[in-house]
Enzyme design. Sequence first.
Site, PDB file in Angstrom:
ATOM      1  CD  GLU A   9      19.666 -31.133 -32.685  1.00 22.42           C
ATOM      2  OE1 GLU A   9      20.106 -30.116 -33.264  1.00 22.42           O
ATOM      3  OE2 GLU A   9      18.450 -31.373 -32.559  1.00 22.42           O
ATOM      4  NE  ARG A  41       1.476 -13.543 -12.244  1.00 22.33           N
ATOM      5  CZ  ARG A  41       0.773 -13.338 -11.114  1.00 22.33           C
ATOM      6  NH1 ARG A  41       1.432 -13.055  -9.996  1.00 22.33           N
ATOM      7  NH2 ARG A  41      -0.536 -13.405 -11.123  1.00 22.33           N
ATOM      8  CG  HIS A  50       9.696 -31.268 -34.904  1.00 19.47           C
ATOM      9  ND1 HIS A  50       9.688 -29.907 -34.672  1.00 19.47           N
ATOM     10  CD2 HIS A  50      10.632 -31.774 -34.066  1.00 19.47           C
ATOM     11  CE1 HIS A  50      10.582 -29.608 -33.737  1.00 19.47           C
ATOM     12  NE2 HIS A  50      11.176 -30.725 -33.366  1.00 19.47           N
ATOM     13  NE  ARG A  88      16.485 -19.981 -30.409  1.00 20.19           N
ATOM     14  CZ  ARG A  88      16.397 -19.925 -29.087  1.00 20.19           C
ATOM     15  NH1 ARG A  88      16.216 -18.751 -28.489  1.00 20.19           N
ATOM     16  NH2 ARG A  88      16.481 -21.013 -28.352  1.00 20.19           N
ATOM     17  CG  ASN A  93      13.799 -24.982 -35.731  1.00 19.28           C
ATOM     18  OD1 ASN A  93      13.795 -25.782 -34.806  1.00 19.28           O
ATOM     19  ND2 ASN A  93      13.409 -23.723 -35.581  1.00 19.28           N
ATOM     20  CG  HIS A 102      14.758 -29.521 -35.816  1.00 16.29           C
ATOM     21  ND1 HIS A 102      16.062 -29.573 -36.260  1.00 16.29           N
ATOM     22  CD2 HIS A 102      14.811 -29.727 -34.477  1.00 16.29           C
ATOM     23  CE1 HIS A 102      16.867 -29.785 -35.227  1.00 16.29           C
ATOM     24  NE2 HIS A 102      16.137 -29.888 -34.140  1.00 16.29           N
ATOM     25  CG  HIS A 124      14.648 -34.514 -31.101  1.00 14.49           C
ATOM     26  ND1 HIS A 124      13.677 -33.958 -31.906  1.00 14.49           N
ATOM     27  CD2 HIS A 124      15.643 -33.584 -31.007  1.00 14.49           C
ATOM     28  CE1 HIS A 124      14.055 -32.737 -32.281  1.00 14.49           C
ATOM     29  NE2 HIS A 124      15.251 -32.502 -31.745  1.00 14.49           N
ATOM     30  CE  LYS A 164      13.282 -22.291 -30.243  1.00 15.37           C
ATOM     31  NZ  LYS A 164      13.235 -23.094 -31.490  1.00 15.37           N
ATOM     32  CD  GLU A 181      12.299 -20.775 -33.838  1.00 16.81           C
ATOM     33  OE1 GLU A 181      13.191 -21.630 -33.775  1.00 16.81           O
ATOM     34  OE2 GLU A 181      11.094 -21.023 -33.664  1.00 16.81           O
ATOM     35  CE  LYS A 205      19.753 -23.497 -29.080  1.00 18.15           C
ATOM     36  NZ  LYS A 205      18.944 -24.675 -28.708  1.00 18.15           N
TER      37      LYS A 205
END
Length: 376
Positions: A189, A125, A255, A244, A248, A251, A270, A147, A240, A230
């Site tokens: 990036e 956990r 994506h 935030r 992206n 993206h 990517h 993330k 997010e 960042k």
Amino acid sequence: MGPSRQEIIRVPLGERAYDIVVGRGAIEEAGARIAALGARTVGLVTDGTVADLHAARVSADLEAHGLRVAAVVVPPGEASKSFGQLEAICDALLGAKLERGDVVLALGGGVVGDLAGFAAAILLRGIRLVQAPTTLLAQVDSSVGGKTGINTARGKNLVGAFHQPSLVLADTALLDTLPEREMKAGYAEVAKYGLIGDAGFFRWCEGHWREIFAGGPERDRAVAQSCRAKAAVVVRDEREEGDRALLNLGHTFGHALERAVAYDGARLVHGEAVAIGLALAFRFSSRLGLCPREDAERVAAHLDSVGLPTRIRDVPGAEAFSAADLLAAMGQDKKVKAGELTFILARGIGRSFVARGIDRTEVQAFLDAELARRSS
């Protein structure tokens, strides 16, 4: 080149605050810094490529500081961000009897960081995570902010968790062994941070990208500035729910292109997808009358000068793409709310914003126009 002065960037998240150590030789401090966290065992997760280059000396350093090392090696490439590899990592680390006070060390690029980070988030956990990113893309983006996740047939990073690291070691010397294609992909990036909210940084990148690639102090500055940018956004909006999403930029388009090639890294990695996505986001903003055409052209010209793709047609096999398929892929984007598309658009370089409820017909028309350029 000799070691440079390291910079430590603090990510102030209360009891979960952590440091990002940026500079040449940062990985050489892994043993001392992880031992200081109170761990006894380190679950070292890496991929086959990085293992050959760096795993032995990192393991030796950890052991020299009294830490037991349990190493797990996954195949390199985006395909490893899967349920199968996640299960294999969890099983191996449980078999090594990691405890809650121990640490998972992600030594690798974004794939390893996302995968090992997700394993750390769910093992027992939640156990502590240290990110040791070995690619430019991971150093400036995926290793910072918590993330983690894996891909599924329905899209990229749709299964995962927010799990902040306890430490990030961004050793810029590790980039000396990075293939040129991966270095370029990571640079997309870096440029993104300037395009989001720092026109001066983008202008600096235009003048210094060659030195960033060469590995001088400009590389350290680029990585540190990207991490600062960042970290500032993450502190404002850790999960997010607002600002935030600006990270992206590019993206949503990117994506969709990655999904269109079934995450085939031979065709599109990517960072390359992000580069095309950045150019598309600025061209789309220009088409909507939000952004001067000159800014959109400047963005594409810079990325092109670096050797990055900026058009859909630059993707191998792009002739098989359709606007409808790309639009459908965007419908699986994590930023979709109540079925409405959300894009990060721009009013100019350094002036990006979250645009919700974008008309699908506008997107379809734009994609049709971009795809029509395939034969031009």
